[in-house]
Design a protein around this motif. Structure first.
Motif: not given
Length: 127
Positions: A33-40, A100-102, A106-109, A124-127
Motif C-alpha cells: 500500500k505504501a508503494a502504491a501511494i509512493a508511485t502515485a 485517496c482517489a487522486d 492532494v499534492v497540488e492543493k 489538511a486537505p479536504d478531499v
C-alpha cells in the motif's frame, strides 16, 4: 500558473511553489500500500521517502527512498525520523492505510495552500 493564481507577490518567497518532501509512513503489512501511494506521488513531489518497519521488503523497484526502522517504532518515532530526514519547504505526510482517489490533487492543493498563505504552518486537505 502565475503569481496571481496563487496569491503570491512576484519576487517574494510566497510567489514560488514550495518544494514538497513527501513521507509515507508505513508499518508491517502495509508495504504494498505504501508503494502504491509512493508511485502515485513520485512525479508530483520534489522528494519522496517511505518510512517503514518491514526489513524483509525489497525496495529496489519501489519509488522514493525507503528507510527501515524497528517494528517497535510506532508513529511517534517514525514522525521523528521524518523530521530528521526532511529536506524541503513543506512536509507532506501520508499514512500507508490512507485512501485517496487522486493523490496528484492532494499534492497540488498542498502546494497551492502553502504558496498562497504566508507563514502557513499546518494544513489538511479536504478531499
Amino acid at each position: 500558473m502565475t503569481d496571481a493564481d496563487v496569491g503570491g507577490v512576484p519576487g517574494t518567497a510566497s510567489s514560488a511553489r514550495p518544494r514538497v518532501h513527501a513521507f509515507v509512513i508505513s508499518w508491517s503489512g502495509y508495504a504494498d500500500k505504501a508503494a502504491a501511494i509512493a508511485t502515485a506521488l513520485e512525479a508530483e513531489v520534489d522528494q519522496l521517502t517511505v518510512i517503514h518497519s518491514e526489513p524483509g521488503v525489497v525496495n529496489r523497484h519501489r519509488p522514493g527512498k525507503w528507510v527501515v526502522v524497528p517494528d517497535s517504532h510506532f508513529y511517534g518515532m517514525k514522525f521523528r525520523r521524518s523530521l530528521e530526514l526532511f529536506a524541503g519547504d513543506v512536509m507532506l505526510q501520508i499514512q500507508a492505510d490512507a485512501d485517496c482517489a487522486d493523490w496528484r490533487l492532494v499534492v497540488e492543493k498542498t502546494k497551492l495552500a502553502f504558496a498562497s498563505v504566508p507563514r502557513l504552518g499546518v494544513w489538511a486537505p479536504d478531499v
